[in-house]
Enzyme design. Structure first.
Site, short mmCIF file in Angstrom:
data_model
loop_
_atom_site.label_atom_id
_atom_site.label_comp_id
_atom_site.label_asym_id
_atom_site.label_seq_id
_atom_site.Cartn_x
_atom_site.Cartn_y
_atom_site.Cartn_z
N CYS A 193 2.92 -4.89 6.78
CA CYS A 193 2.58 -4.55 5.40
C CYS A 193 3.80 -3.97 4.70
CB CYS A 193 1.44 -3.53 5.39
SG CYS A 193 -0.20 -4.26 5.64
N HIS A 237 0.84 -1.21 0.00
CA HIS A 237 0.00 0.00 0.00
C HIS A 237 0.87 1.25 0.00
CE1 HIS A 237 0.66 1.14 4.26
NE2 HIS A 237 0.58 -0.16 4.55
#
Length: 237
Positions: free
Chosen positions: A204, A190
């Site tokens: 992440c 992301h």
């Protein structure tokens, strides 16, 4: 470009895969190459910013990618700057091979050691690359290691610019994750304005926001496509 410089730069790029792993380190990526003859390290001063130091947007982007960070500059930081900056393109400083064996499928390689991702098209050509920040060794708020999982996966779900975390900050959720692309349980690629030049996330893979948008909207296949989700290989080698 000077041939000797090209050779030195090639050695520099190859060396990136041989450095000590960074997932336990908070030293900024570029600092470890300050001893190279082809590199000048600039120590950030009070009042410096990315824009003031590199007013040309293309050169600024190259230096941010070279140093693997987009965070606000602070006095005392060191930035690694190639001596022949004006002669280089972003692809010249890629840590990835320009071509891999043709698999007939798109591939995203995420290397947590060199803090970079590379996107290969169906012909095995590297079409884009950029910096990243993966999971850190230890997260005090959850009292456990946060390293990003490694292995071969596929993009199972992707959302747009409004994507947010359902877990972080702990107890509240809502942390922005623009252009998120989930590949394993809660792990996703992301966009983030905090790619600091070392692994710093809860697991992440943070990317520059413009890179996350490009991968999400212009590169990966939808999970529902005939080809299934685009393959992603996460490694530390």
């Amino acid at each position: 470009m000077n041939k000797n410089y090209v050779g030195s730069l090639a050695v520099f790029i190859a060396a990136q895969f041989c450095i000590t792993p960074l997932f336990a380190s908070k030293s900024h990526y570029g600092e470890r190459f300050c001893s190279y003859e082809t590199i000048t390290c600039y120590k950030v001063k009070h009042g410096d910013s990315w824009h003031s130091l590199f007013p040309d947007s293309a050169r600024r982007d190259l230096i941010q990618r070279f140093n693997r960070m987009n965070v606000r500059l602070r006095p005392g930081m060191k930035l690694a700057v190639p001596n022949e900056l004006h002669t280089l393109s972003v692809m010249d400083i890629s840590p990835f091979k320009p071509q891999i064996p043709n698999s007939g499928e798109k591939l995203i390689v995420v290397n947590l050691n060199v803090l970079a991702w590379g996107a290969y098209n169906e012909e095995g050509n590297l079409v884009h690359w950029g910096p990243l920040s993966g999971g850190k060794d230890w997260c005090p708020d959850v009292k456990r290691p946060c390293r990003t999982v490694t292995g071969t996966y596929s993009i199972k779900r992707k959302l747009g610019s409004s994507c947010k975390s359902s877990k972080y900050p702990i107890g509240k959720g809502g942390a922005p994750m623009p252009y998120c692309m989930f590949f394993f349980r809660g792990f996703a690629l992301h966009g983030s304005p905090y790619v600091p030049g070392y692994n710093a996330s809860h697991g992440c893979v943070r990317l520059f926001p413009e890179d996350a948008r490009w991968i999400n909207q212009e590169f990966v296949d939808p999970p529902s496509s005939p080809f299934g989700g685009t393959t992603i290989v996460v490694e530390r080698s």
